[in-house]
Structures are given as structure tokens and as C-alpha cells.
Motif scaffolding. Structure first.
Motif, short mmCIF file in Angstrom:
data_model
loop_
_atom_site.label_atom_id
_atom_site.label_comp_id
_atom_site.label_asym_id
_atom_site.label_seq_id
_atom_site.Cartn_x
_atom_site.Cartn_y
_atom_site.Cartn_z
N ILE A 181 3.04 66.62 25.43
CA ILE A 181 2.66 67.94 24.90
C ILE A 181 3.88 68.85 24.86
O ILE A 181 4.06 69.62 23.91
CB ILE A 181 1.53 68.54 25.75
N CYS A 182 4.71 68.77 25.89
CA CYS A 182 5.92 69.61 25.91
C CYS A 182 6.85 69.27 24.75
O CYS A 182 7.42 70.17 24.11
CB CYS A 182 6.65 69.43 27.25
N MET A 183 7.00 67.97 24.46
CA MET A 183 7.83 67.56 23.32
C MET A 183 7.22 68.06 22.01
O MET A 183 7.95 68.52 21.12
CB MET A 183 7.98 66.04 23.31
N GLU A 184 5.90 67.97 21.90
CA GLU A 184 5.24 68.45 20.69
C GLU A 184 5.42 69.95 20.52
O GLU A 184 5.67 70.45 19.42
CB GLU A 184 3.76 68.09 20.74
N VAL A 185 5.30 70.66 21.64
CA VAL A 185 5.50 72.12 21.59
C VAL A 185 6.92 72.45 21.18
O VAL A 185 7.16 73.37 20.39
CB VAL A 185 5.16 72.74 22.97
N GLU A 186 7.89 71.69 21.69
CA GLU A 186 9.29 71.95 21.33
C GLU A 186 9.52 71.69 19.84
O GLU A 186 10.23 72.44 19.17
CB GLU A 186 10.20 71.05 22.18
N THR A 187 8.90 70.61 19.32
CA THR A 187 9.02 70.32 17.89
C THR A 187 8.40 71.44 17.04
O THR A 187 8.98 71.90 16.05
CB THR A 187 8.35 68.99 17.56
N LEU A 188 7.21 71.88 17.46
CA LEU A 188 6.55 72.97 16.73
C LEU A 188 7.37 74.26 16.82
O LEU A 188 7.41 75.05 15.87
CB LEU A 188 5.15 73.19 17.29
N LYS A 189 8.02 74.44 17.95
CA LYS A 189 8.87 75.63 18.12
C LYS A 189 10.03 75.61 17.13
O LYS A 189 10.35 76.63 16.50
CB LYS A 189 9.37 75.68 19.56
N GLN A 190 10.66 74.43 16.97
CA GLN A 190 11.76 74.31 16.02
C GLN A 190 11.26 74.50 14.58
O GLN A 190 11.92 75.15 13.77
CB GLN A 190 12.44 72.95 16.17
N ASP A 191 10.10 73.91 14.27
CA ASP A 191 9.54 74.08 12.93
C ASP A 191 9.22 75.55 12.66
O ASP A 191 9.45 76.05 11.54
CB ASP A 191 8.27 73.23 12.78
N LEU A 192 8.66 76.21 13.65
CA LEU A 192 8.35 77.63 13.49
C LEU A 192 9.62 78.44 13.24
O LEU A 192 9.64 79.33 12.37
CB LEU A 192 7.63 78.15 14.74
N LYS A 193 10.68 78.11 13.96
CA LYS A 193 11.95 78.83 13.78
C LYS A 193 12.49 78.62 12.36
O LYS A 193 12.93 79.56 11.70
CB LYS A 193 12.97 78.33 14.80
N SER A 194 12.41 77.35 11.87
CA SER A 194 12.88 77.06 10.52
C SER A 194 12.04 77.77 9.47
O SER A 194 12.56 78.36 8.50
CB SER A 194 12.87 75.55 10.28
N ASN A 195 10.71 77.75 9.66
CA ASN A 195 9.82 78.41 8.70
C ASN A 195 10.00 79.92 8.71
O ASN A 195 9.88 80.58 7.67
CB ASN A 195 8.37 78.06 9.02
N LEU A 196 10.29 80.48 9.87
CA LEU A 196 10.54 81.92 9.95
C LEU A 196 11.81 82.30 9.17
O LEU A 196 11.84 83.33 8.49
CB LEU A 196 10.67 82.36 11.41
N GLU A 197 12.82 81.45 9.28
CA GLU A 197 14.06 81.73 8.53
C GLU A 197 13.79 81.66 7.03
O GLU A 197 14.28 82.51 6.26
CB GLU A 197 15.13 80.72 8.93
#
Length: 276
Positions: A181-197
Motif C-alpha cells: 500500500i505504501c508503494m501504491e501511495v508513493e506511485t499515486l503521489k508521483q502521478d498526482l504531482k505530474s498531473n498537477l504540473e
């Protein structure tokens, strides 16, 4: 440590009149401290107090300050006020923590057995048997292990240990899932950062496209478009004459549409210039 505030031990007379046994008094004091731990401790022994001041270095600093500076009643009163405010704030924080961590007294009593008022197993022994227990540690340990209260404490200890083992085993069983779950959260965090940009970039482009243009920029673009429409109508007329065109109505319609567009843009540019 000296315990104060417990009525039965305020004086010898209070203790005699309370008719309490030592075990009950000790249990009551320990029970109170478990539910309400002391927040302010004061060293009452003079030797320990001096030793504490020496280790902290406060004694020498205070003496040097007192010799070099005359007493200042205003500063002392301010410091006292600030200290009292600090103590009040600290007491409020402690009260909040105690309220959050408060344990129900009945629950605690059910977990911690009371100190027995008497020990029938010991009262039934003769003096010689008591002497044997005092002088023989192995026999004393064996005798203590047979007491029912000791058995209850051992059972409580074992149940707590088993509960801790079960909790730890359950946590270890979930370790892999938690890591996933932590790895999934980290992946979603990176995706969110990219989508925000990407969102910020697109939002900036949208703002630039929908932002009303400046008047002078609009006038300049209208002038350029007006000139372009005029050139298109002139070129269309020249081409029609040189080619010997025969369809006059089609020529007039297209020529007039282009010239009307030219004059419309010119009128809009003039109105904008007047509003500047």
C-alpha cells in the motif's frame, strides 16, 4: 519520595483512626498515582536539592547574578507572572493529556488485583515453619508460588504476553500488505504531482487564451486585419478584370462582402481608439 495529601497518613492519630491496613493504604496510593500521575515534582531533601542545583549549574549562576546586580522588584514580579502563566499553560496541557489517556477505574481494578488484607496461607504456619521460610530462599520461593494471588498475577502476566505476541504476529502478517500500500501511495503521489504540473500548465494557457486583450493590441490586430481584407478585395477585382469575368452578380457579391468586412474592422478600430 514523600506522599502528601492522603488523609489517613497526615498524622499518627489519623492513621490509627482510619483503621486501615498497610496493604490497603499502599494500594490506594499506588492506584491514585496510576490514574493521576503527578505533574509537578519537588525535591524536599536539602542535600538532594543542593546536589541538583550544583549539577545544573544554577546555584553558581544565581549567586553571581545576585552579587553583580541589585534586586529589581519589577523584573522579579514580571518573571513570577510569566512563570505562573507558563505553569498554568503546562497544567492545562497535562490535564488534556490526562483526560485523553484516562483509564476507567473499574477496568484498572479488574486488571490489577488488590493487595490482600491477609494471607491465610501464612497465618496457618507455625513459628518454626516461618523461620524455615525466612532462612531458606528456595522454600520461600516455592511457598510464594503456591499463593493464589501470585497465581493470578502470573496468569495476568501470561495473558498480557500472549496478547502482545498475538498483536505482533498480526502486525507482521500485515507487513507485506502495508508495504504494498505504501508503494501504491508513493506511485499515486508521483502521478498526482505530474498531473498537477500539467494542470497548472494548461490552466495558464487557458487564462492566456481567455484573458481580454489590451486595447492597443486589439487596435493593432484590427488594423492588420482591415488592411488584409482591403488587399484581398483589390486582388480579387484585378484578377476578375484580367480574366475577363462574365458573372457580374457573383463578382459584386464577393467583392462587397470583402469590402464590408474591411470597413467593419476599420469602424471597430476607430471606436477602440476613441475609448483609449
Amino acid at each position: 519520595m514523600r506522599v502528601i495529601g492522603y488523609a489517613p497518613i497526615l498524622s499518627d492519630q489519623s492513621w490509627r483512626s482510619s483503621k486501615l491496613k498497610l496493604g490497603d493504604a499502599v494500594y490506594a496510593v499506588i492506584h491514585h498515582f496510576q490514574l493521576h500521575p503527578p505533574s509537578i515534582s519537588q525535591v524536599v531533601d536539602e542535600n538532594l536539592s543542593r546536589l541538583q542545583q550544583t549539577l545544573s549549574g544554577t546555584s553558581n549562576n544565581n549567586n553571581a547574578t545576585n552579587r553583580s546586580n541589585p534586586p529589581n522588584t519589577t523584573s522579579s514580579s514580571n518573571n513570577t507572572h510569566n512563570k505562573s502563566n507558563g505553569v498554568n499553560v503546562q497544567a492545562q496541557v497535562i490535564d488534556k493529556k490526562e483526560a485523553a489517556c484516562k483509564v476507567d477505574e473499574e477496568e484498572l481494578s479488574s486488571l490489577i488485583p488488590r493487595v490482600p488484607s491477609n494471607f491465610p496461607e501464612i497465618e496457618e504456619l507455625s513459628l518454626s515453619e516461618l523461620n524455615d521460610l525466612v532462612n531458606n530462599k528456595a522454600a520461600l520461593d516455592k511457598f510464594i508460588n503456591k499463593i493464589s494471588v501470585v497465581d493470578a498475577l502470573k496468569e495476568l502476566k501470561e495473558s498480557i504476553e500472549m496478547s502482545n505476541v498475538d498483536t505482533a504476529t498480526a502486525n507482521l502478517a500485515l507487513e507485506e500488505k502495508v508495504e504494498s500500500i505504501c508503494m501504491e501511495v508513493e506511485t499515486l503521489k508521483q502521478d498526482l504531482k505530474s498531473n498537477l504540473e500539467k494542470y497548472r500548465e494548461l490552466d495558464a494557457r487557458r487564462a492566456a487564451m481567455t484573458r481580454p486583450p489590451e486595447i492597443h493590441e486589439a487596435v493593432r490586430e484590427l488594423a492588420s486585419a482591415k488592411k488584409k481584407a482591403l488587399n484581398e478585395s483589390d486582388e480579387f477585382a484585378d484578377d476578375w478584370v484580367e480574366s475577363g469575368g462574365s458573372d457580374v452578380s457573383a463578382f459584386v457579391k464577393k467583392f462587397m462582402d470583402t469590402r464590408v468586412l474591411h470597413h467593419t474592422r476599420a469602424a471597430k478600430a476607430e471606436r477602440l481608439k476613441m475609448s483609449m
